[in-house]
Structures are given as C-alpha cells and as structure tokens.
Design an enzyme around this catalytic site. Structure first.
Site, PDB file in Angstrom:
ATOM      1  N   ALA A   8       0.861  -1.180   0.000  1.00 49.72           N
ATOM      2  CA  ALA A   8       0.000   0.000   0.000  1.00 49.72           C
ATOM      3  C   ALA A   8       0.899   1.231   0.000  1.00 49.72           C
ATOM      4  O   ALA A   8       1.546   1.540   0.992  1.00 49.72           O
ATOM      5  CB  ALA A   8      -0.896  -0.004   1.234  1.00 49.72           C
ATOM      6  N   SER A  10       1.345   5.113  -0.159  1.00 56.68           N
ATOM      7  CA  SER A  10       0.648   6.383   0.043  1.00 56.68           C
ATOM      8  C   SER A  10       1.379   7.559  -0.584  1.00 56.68           C
ATOM      9  O   SER A  10       0.854   8.666  -0.620  1.00 56.68           O
ATOM     10  CB  SER A  10       0.479   6.645   1.536  1.00 56.68           C
ATOM     11  OG  SER A  10       1.747   6.858   2.142  1.00 56.68           O
ATOM     12  N   LEU A  34      -4.275   4.250  -3.168  1.00 52.22           N
ATOM     13  CA  LEU A  34      -5.701   4.558  -3.111  1.00 52.22           C
ATOM     14  C   LEU A  34      -5.917   6.032  -3.421  1.00 52.22           C
ATOM     15  O   LEU A  34      -5.300   6.897  -2.803  1.00 52.22           O
ATOM     16  CB  LEU A  34      -6.261   4.247  -1.720  1.00 52.22           C
ATOM     17  CG  LEU A  34      -6.057   2.824  -1.206  1.00 52.22           C
ATOM     18  CD1 LEU A  34      -6.638   2.683   0.196  1.00 52.22           C
ATOM     19  CD2 LEU A  34      -6.687   1.814  -2.148  1.00 52.22           C
ATOM     20  N   CYS A 102     -10.374   4.286   8.478  1.00 53.80           N
ATOM     21  CA  CYS A 102      -9.743   4.126   7.167  1.00 53.80           C
ATOM     22  C   CYS A 102      -8.965   2.814   7.103  1.00 53.80           C
ATOM     23  O   CYS A 102      -9.060   2.063   6.126  1.00 53.80           O
ATOM     24  CB  CYS A 102      -8.828   5.312   6.902  1.00 53.80           C
ATOM     25  SG  CYS A 102      -8.038   5.288   5.274  1.00 53.80           S
ATOM     26  N   GLY A 126       3.293   0.464   5.548  1.00 54.92           N
ATOM     27  CA  GLY A 126       4.391   1.125   6.237  1.00 54.92           C
ATOM     28  C   GLY A 126       4.102   1.466   7.682  1.00 54.92           C
ATOM     29  O   GLY A 126       4.780   2.323   8.263  1.00 54.92           O
ATOM     30  N   CYS A 199      -6.415  13.586   6.816  1.00 58.82           N
ATOM     31  CA  CYS A 199      -6.202  13.851   5.392  1.00 58.82           C
ATOM     32  C   CYS A 199      -7.321  14.677   4.765  1.00 58.82           C
ATOM     33  O   CYS A 199      -7.062  15.500   3.893  1.00 58.82           O
ATOM     34  CB  CYS A 199      -6.016  12.541   4.634  1.00 58.82           C
ATOM     35  SG  CYS A 199      -7.380  11.380   4.795  1.00 58.82           S
TER      36      CYS A 199
END
Length: 358
Positions: A8, A10, A34, A102, A126, A199
C-alpha cells in the site's frame, strides 16, 4: 523469489521504504495507491496522505524501483465509510478517529481484497507495528520505537487480516533507519516530511466540515457547570471535545474543562479538572485478539493515542462489547475514541468508547 506481495503506497517515505525493503528481500512487489479524493481538489492539499501529489510521488517511487503500480479510485467508499461516519459522530457528541476507520475499511478490507485478486501472498504497509507468530497463528505487537508505534490505530485488525498482512518497518528503532533505506535506493521521497493532519481536514477545522456535510445538524445550547449552573451559550457541540479547556469563552475564574457533551439536549457540561477522571468505561464493537477470555483479564489500556498505557481489567460482554475497570482514574475519556488493550508489547485488541463513569 519469495512470491508476490502488494504494498500500500501512500506516496510517503514509510510506504516507499517498505516497497524498497521487500524488493531487496526478494519479493515480487506490486505497488497500489488509493485515490481518496477528486484529483483536482486533492492536488493542492499539503501535509496529508493519499492526495494528488502523493499519487504522483508513489508512481515516481514505483518507477524508480521498476515495479508495477496501480491506482484504485476509492473516493465514493472513503466518503461513505470514513468521512460521513466522521461527521455523524461529531453530531452525536463523540470524538471520532477517522484513521482507524480508514485502516479498518478501505485499507484492510477493500485493499486487502484487491491484493488477493492480484494473486498476492501478502499485503504490506508502512505502519510501525509488528507481526509475529505464536502457537501457529499471527499476533500483533507494538512497534519497536515507542515514539512511532501505531498499534493504537490498528486495534480493529482482525485475526484473518493479520494472517495476510506484513509490517516490515515495525522493528525499526527510529525513523532515521526508514529514511536511510529510501536514500540507499535513491527514492525521490527520501526527505519528504511526514503527513500530520487528518487527510480530509488539512486545515484542522473539523467543525466547518461537519457543518458543510450536516447543515443544521448541530444546534446552539447551554454551557452548564456540573453543579447545574448555566454559565453561557455555545454555537454547537461539534466545537467541543471531552477534556477541552481553551476556547470555552467563559471569562475568568478557576480553569474549567469540558466534562461531557449531551447531544440530545445540546448541552456542553463543564467542571474543574477533578471532574474529568473516569475509572469505568463501557465499550462497543470490541475486536478481541487474545486467547479465549472466560472472565476478567488484567491488561494495560490506552484511552487516547497520546496517553500512556494504564493498568486495568477488561471483561468481554455478550453483546460484543466490554467493561473496563481502570486501576486509577484517567482524564479525557471520550465517547468515540478507542480503548486499546495490551499485555506488554502484545496488542489484545480494543473497542470503541460508548460511556465512562467515575
């Protein structure tokens, strides 16, 4: 080659270093990012993750490593499962933690499913937590660096998810080690600063977001002392949280703190600091990662991400919740926050705070 693993990504240094480290270890790495916002709106968001520039950074890292990279549009699901839930919680007088939601939904539910569809043997992130094997199954442990430990935000990770997840950075002693990995691989994000804000609220103005999503959902009311006196008025409980001292607008006198939020009557209850302490906490939607518990279990709990672990006893209830009895009162126990259970370094799970009593 160890097999295929999805990372994943980011766009930050942590997930980028994770991808580099796993490739170095001999995995066939596939990067997935994502997209949680409309690209036009996201591209100017600073200090966040999963924004427009972050997608660009993740792709640049994937190119540098020579790995495939996919971007998945999760905007609609993220809005429903995280942002809308966040707004509803504030209206109800709760203090939500969208990062946990999330992780629980779009990351460890939907992204994990995508990784399986790609034929991956695991999904890596991470996060600064550790995964270990005990008795033939995966268990969750705190990150090795107390300053970076993110176990509080991953308490809702299920046993099945843990079997499939990997956290390569969990054993790092400091962030410097992570940046060194990124620098060694000449990744373009090696010096990129960490995201700091929620975010989708990069300016920190939660109340304005809630008012925009739920117009008229929070009405004015009284600010009431714990002794029953009406001290003033407020513009809506969404502007307050348990333990708050500043911004009450009550003038001089002894310091007062927000002790409770009553959404039904639109009241903000305030009192002296001594009124903040809570020893009994009721939880809902508990995720239990420990052994079978037939009665009370001695644990340490964290009632906020910034609080140190505190001694307590937890007892699971038949409705999927739990009762927690703290050894000493804790301040700032707020409905909507998480109460996470530990035994030493091991994470035993946790639940969502519904109510707390003295």
């Amino acid at each position: 080659m160890k097999g295929r693993i999805v990372v994943a990504m980011s766009g930050g240094v942590d997930s980028s270093a994770t991808a580099a480290l796993l490739q170095e270890e001999g995995w066939e790495v596939v990067g997935v990012t994502l997209q949680l916002y409309d690209h036009g709106q996201a591209i100017c968001r600073p200090n966040t993750c999963c924004a427009g520039k972050d997608i660009h950074d993740a792709r640049a890292v994937a190119d540098a490593l020579g790995i495939p990279h996919y971007v998945i549009d999760m905007e609609a699901i993220f809005r429903t499962d995280v942002i809308e839930s966040f707004a509803d919680s504030y209206i109800q007088g709760r203090t939500p933690i969208p990062c946990i939601e999330c992780n629980r939904t779009v990351k460890f539910r939907d992204l994990l499913g995508f990784a399986r569809d790609l034929g991956a043997q695991a999904l890596a992130t991470g996060h600064y937590v550790q995964r270990a094997e005990q008795g033939g199954r995966a268990i969750l442990l705190k990150g090795a660096d107390p300053a970076r430990d993110q176990s509080y935000f991953l308490f809702a990770t299920t046993r099945d998810q843990l079997e499939f997840l990997r956290f390569p950075l969990g054993g790092m002693d400091s962030k410097d080690q992570t940046r060194a990995i990124a620098a060694r691989h000449a990744l373009p994000v090696a010096a990129k600063r960490d995201s700091q804000d929620i975010c989708f609220v990069p300016d920190g103005d939660y109340a304005s977001l809630v008012e925009r999503l739920r117009p008229g959902g929070s009405r004015p009311g009284d600010i009431v002392h714990v002794d029953g006196r009406v001290l003033g008025r407020h513009a809506g409980i969404i502007h307050y949280t348990i333990g708050q001292r500043r911004g009450l607008g009550l003038g001089g006198g002894d310091p007062l703190y927000v002790v409770a939020l009553d959404a039904a009557s639109a009241r903000v209850v305030v009192g002296p600091r001594s009124a903040l302490g809570r020893r009994r906490i009721r939880l809902e939607r508990v995720n239990w990662l420990g052994e079978v518990a037939d009665g009370p279990v001695a644990v340490e709990v964290r009632v906020r991400s910034t609080r140190p672990p505190a001694s307590a006893v937890v007892e699971l209830t038949e409705d999927g919740g739990a009762q927690v009895e703290l050894a000493a009162p804790e301040e700032g126990v707020a409905p909507g926050q998480a109460c996470v259970f530990y035994q030493g370094a091991r994470v035993l799970g946790g639940g969502w705070i519904v109510a707390a009593d003295q």
